[in-house]
Scaffold this motif. Structure first.
Motif, short mmCIF file in Angstrom:
data_model
loop_
_atom_site.label_atom_id
_atom_site.label_comp_id
_atom_site.label_asym_id
_atom_site.label_seq_id
_atom_site.Cartn_x
_atom_site.Cartn_y
_atom_site.Cartn_z
N ILE A 19 0.82 -1.21 0.00
CA ILE A 19 0.00 0.00 0.00
C ILE A 19 0.85 1.26 0.00
O ILE A 19 0.53 2.25 -0.65
CB ILE A 19 -0.94 0.00 1.21
CG1 ILE A 19 -1.93 -1.18 1.12
CG2 ILE A 19 -1.71 1.32 1.32
CD1 ILE A 19 -2.71 -1.42 2.40
N LEU A 20 1.98 1.22 0.71
CA LEU A 20 2.79 2.42 0.93
C LEU A 20 4.12 2.40 0.18
O LEU A 20 5.03 3.15 0.53
CB LEU A 20 3.05 2.59 2.44
CG LEU A 20 1.79 2.74 3.30
CD1 LEU A 20 2.16 2.76 4.77
CD2 LEU A 20 1.03 4.00 2.91
N ALA A 21 4.20 1.59 -0.84
CA ALA A 21 5.46 1.45 -1.58
C ALA A 21 5.95 2.79 -2.13
O ALA A 21 7.17 3.04 -2.18
CB ALA A 21 5.30 0.44 -2.72
N ALA A 22 5.04 3.64 -2.53
CA ALA A 22 5.43 4.90 -3.17
C ALA A 22 5.60 6.04 -2.18
O ALA A 22 5.98 7.15 -2.59
CB ALA A 22 4.38 5.29 -4.22
N VAL A 23 5.33 5.80 -0.91
CA VAL A 23 5.45 6.87 0.09
C VAL A 23 6.25 6.34 1.28
O VAL A 23 5.69 6.00 2.33
CB VAL A 23 4.06 7.38 0.54
CG1 VAL A 23 3.53 8.42 -0.42
CG2 VAL A 23 3.05 6.24 0.68
N PRO A 24 7.57 6.27 1.13
CA PRO A 24 8.41 5.68 2.18
C PRO A 24 8.31 6.38 3.53
O PRO A 24 8.44 5.72 4.57
CB PRO A 24 9.83 5.78 1.60
CG PRO A 24 9.75 6.75 0.47
CD PRO A 24 8.36 6.66 -0.06
N ALA A 25 8.04 7.67 3.56
CA ALA A 25 7.90 8.37 4.85
C ALA A 25 6.68 7.84 5.60
O ALA A 25 6.70 7.73 6.83
CB ALA A 25 7.78 9.87 4.64
N TRP A 26 5.64 7.49 4.88
CA TRP A 26 4.44 6.92 5.52
C TRP A 26 4.72 5.49 5.99
O TRP A 26 4.26 5.08 7.05
CB TRP A 26 3.26 6.93 4.56
CG TRP A 26 2.76 8.29 4.19
CD1 TRP A 26 3.47 9.47 4.21
CD2 TRP A 26 1.45 8.62 3.75
NE1 TRP A 26 2.68 10.50 3.80
CE2 TRP A 26 1.43 10.01 3.50
CE3 TRP A 26 0.30 7.87 3.52
CZ2 TRP A 26 0.29 10.66 3.05
CZ3 TRP A 26 -0.84 8.51 3.06
CH2 TRP A 26 -0.84 9.89 2.83
N ARG A 27 5.49 4.78 5.18
CA ARG A 27 5.86 3.41 5.57
C ARG A 27 6.69 3.44 6.85
O ARG A 27 6.54 2.58 7.73
CB ARG A 27 6.63 2.73 4.43
CG ARG A 27 7.04 1.28 4.71
CD ARG A 27 5.82 0.39 4.84
NE ARG A 27 6.18 -1.00 5.02
CZ ARG A 27 6.44 -1.57 6.20
NH1 ARG A 27 6.39 -0.83 7.30
NH2 ARG A 27 6.75 -2.84 6.28
N GLN A 28 7.58 4.41 6.95
CA GLN A 28 8.39 4.56 8.16
C GLN A 28 7.50 4.88 9.36
O GLN A 28 7.72 4.39 10.47
CB GLN A 28 9.42 5.67 7.96
CG GLN A 28 10.36 5.86 9.14
CD GLN A 28 11.37 6.97 8.91
OE1 GLN A 28 11.38 7.62 7.86
NE2 GLN A 28 12.23 7.18 9.88
N ALA A 29 6.49 5.71 9.16
CA ALA A 29 5.56 6.04 10.24
C ALA A 29 4.80 4.80 10.70
O ALA A 29 4.53 4.64 11.90
CB ALA A 29 4.59 7.12 9.77
#
Length: 202
Positions: free
Chosen positions: A114-124
């Motif tokens: 789901i968050l592959a394109a938004v690494p900052a969200w994945r980190q969160a």
């Protein structure tokens, strides 16, 4: 019409739309723990996330020094259940049967997609799972506060057997957030006195 941002590509726009389509699935997915307790038509996962964000923002704004990073608090609160867009909300008995390691692996795989394109969200998302930073701990307790408040609302509406949510002492872990301790105490008092707020803003 505004000027087109030269740094934004059609591919970026597609990534946003893909993310939105996945995140909005949370609107249609119920919080199944309530269903197990006999609550018909319970809140959606999206509604739960909204409630958690309200509580987390209030706790962050009222937290003494050191002040938390409010933007990070909101980012963590927004994504903390986003893996459930794929997995749905697995109730506790199911998680216990499957085992924590298997659940964690599945949540990681879902978050990766789901968050592959938004690494900052994945980190969160990872920060919330680890629960070590001040910001993550605020969201952890906000998640519990929202759940307990919803339990009191459902009890007042006579919509299910939600007593068990107040029997688990781990639910009331304030994780070192002083204001959370006060809120948990207020929730406990309202539970014991069988009080909740009415629907008329009184």
């Amino acid at each position: 019409m505004g000027m087109k941002d030269q740094n934004t590509s059609p591919g970026d726009a597609e990534e946003l739309l893909r993310l939105l389509s996945r995140a909005e699935r949370l609107e249609a997915l119920p919080r199944t723990g309530w269903q197990v307790c006999g609550v018909e038509r319970p809140e959606s996962i999206a509604a739960h996330v909204h409630g958690v964000m309200v509580v987390a923002l209030w706790l962050a704004d009222h937290h003494p020094e050191p002040k938390p990073d409010v933007e990070r608090v909101m980012r963590i609160a927004l994504v903390h259940d986003l893996s459930e867009a794929m997995l749905t909300d697995l109730p506790r008995p199911v998680k216990q049967l499957i085992g924590k390691d298997a659940v964690d692996r599945a949540e990681d795989r879902a978050a990766d997609r789901i968050l592959a394109a938004v690494p900052a969200w994945r980190q969160a998302f990872d920060e919330y799972r680890q629960g070590q930073t001040l910001e993550a701990r605020i969201v952890k307790v906000a998640d519990r506060i929202q759940m307990l408040a919803k339990a009191l609302e459902y009890r007042q509406q006579r919509r299910g057997d939600v007593e068990r949510f107040f029997d688990d002492h781990d639910t009331f872990d304030d994780r070192g957030i002083p204001l959370a301790r006060a809120v948990f105490d207020a929730l406990r008092t309202r539970y014991e006195e069988r009080r909740w707020f009415d629907a008329h803003f009184d």
